[in-house]
Design an enzyme around this catalytic site. Structure first.
Site, PDB file in Angstrom:
ATOM      1  NE  ARG A 123      -8.271  85.205  36.446  1.00 21.08           N
ATOM      2  CZ  ARG A 123      -7.731  84.584  35.774  1.00 21.08           C
ATOM      3  NH1 ARG A 123      -6.710  85.034  34.956  1.00 21.08           N
ATOM      4  NH2 ARG A 123      -8.095  83.382  35.526  1.00 21.08           N
ATOM      5  CG  ASP A 126     -15.990  88.495  32.573  1.00 13.22           C
ATOM      6  OD1 ASP A 126     -14.775  87.956  32.661  1.00 13.22           O
ATOM      7  OD2 ASP A 126     -16.922  87.572  32.245  1.00 13.22           O
ATOM      8  CE1 TYR A 132     -18.978  87.076  40.137  1.00 13.64           C
ATOM      9  CE2 TYR A 132     -18.602  84.842  41.198  1.00 13.64           C
ATOM     10  CZ  TYR A 132     -18.218  86.024  40.345  1.00 13.64           C
ATOM     11  OH  TYR A 132     -16.948  86.005  39.882  1.00 13.64           O
ATOM     12  NE  ARG A 179     -22.119  88.291  30.834  1.00 10.74           N
ATOM     13  CZ  ARG A 179     -21.082  88.956  30.084  1.00 10.74           C
ATOM     14  NH1 ARG A 179     -19.988  89.056  30.379  1.00 10.74           N
ATOM     15  NH2 ARG A 179     -21.477  89.382  28.725  1.00 10.74           N
TER      16      ARG A 179
END
Length: 257
Positions: free
Chosen positions: A46, A48, A106, A193
């Site tokens: 998932r 954000d 990522y 992040r």
């Protein structure tokens, strides 16, 4: 299916009552394509609100058979222009988009410039102070390996354990753009992040590289830097055993700096 999307307009991946998520749009498109009341999908990871996906993998059960290219063209005809199915495969019943993954990847794309982004607004992070590659690489080295990443975990994280295996962090620069790439067994909510906030604190000279090891050892979110913007974060996709024959790239990989 492999799905790519620009996350700027969406409230993340996971379905919400607002209906303004990538999963909501995909499932609605699949239901229209198949002329069914509904279709339930499960994804590999998932993302954000504001986070993008280059090769999000989803699986679902369908009572109807279609050629693989028809799945792509047909579903895309009902999707908005910032979401697109890139490929489709028929898989054995034992495949699970999330549980079969042995890793996830990522990338974070960051613009270093005295002036904020414009053309690529919402698609890159931004820092106006100069960054130092060597100090960021030294800081990132402390995160590689199996660690308790509690210091980089959002308070809302639902993961069963904060222990993850960070297999690789690479940092490269092309002109004014930086690319940070991460591969791990899995990631916690806001983990990248929060790491990015710390790497930038080191890269701008506000903190020494050893500070990253201190943050990691503290196992406390309070000691880390603030959560960095979602704009430049891209889910590159899961990693599977080659026996599943799942594509690991889409054309959008060649677009990123």
């Amino acid at each position: 299916m492999g799905v790519s999307y620009n996350g700027r307009a969406y409230d993340g991946w996971q379905s919400q009552p607002s209906g303004q998520t990538v999963q909501d749009k995909l499932e609605k498109a699949l239901a229209r394509f198949l002329d069914l009341p509904g279709v339930n999908t499960l994804c590999a990871g998932r993302t954000d609100a504001g986070v993008h996906g280059l090769n999000q993998v989803v699986h679902f059960d369908s009572p109807l058979a279609r050629p693989e290219n028809a799945w792509v063209r047909g579903t895309n005809s009902f999707l908005p222009p910032d979401i697109a199915v890139q490929w489709a495969r028929t898989v054995p019943p034992g495949f699970h988009a999330r549980a079969s993954a042995i890793g996830r990847r990522y990338a974070y794309v960051l613009l270093e410039s005295p002036v904020r982004p414009s053309v690529d607004h919402g698609q890159v992070g931004w820092v106006f102070r100069p960054l130092d590659l060597a100090t960021m690489q030294a800081a990132a080295h402390h995160l590689v390996g199996e660690h308790d990443f509690t210091s980089f975990r959002a308070s809302s994280c639902q993961a069963h354990s904060p222990v993850k295996d960070m297999r690789r962090i690479t940092i490269d620069r092309r002109g004014a753009y930086w690319r940070f790439e991460f591969e791990a067994s899995a990631f916690l909510h806001h983990m990248i992040r929060n790491i990015m906030g710390c790497l930038i604190a080191v890269g701008t000279g506000n903190r020494p590289p050893l500070w990253m090891a201190e943050v990691l050892a503290a196992k406390s979110r309070d000691v880390a830097a603030p959560t960095f913007a979602p704009d430049g974060l891209y889910f590159l996709g899961p990693v599977y055993d080659s026996s599943w024959n799942i594509p690991d790239r889409t054309p959008a990989f060649d677009w990123l700096p």
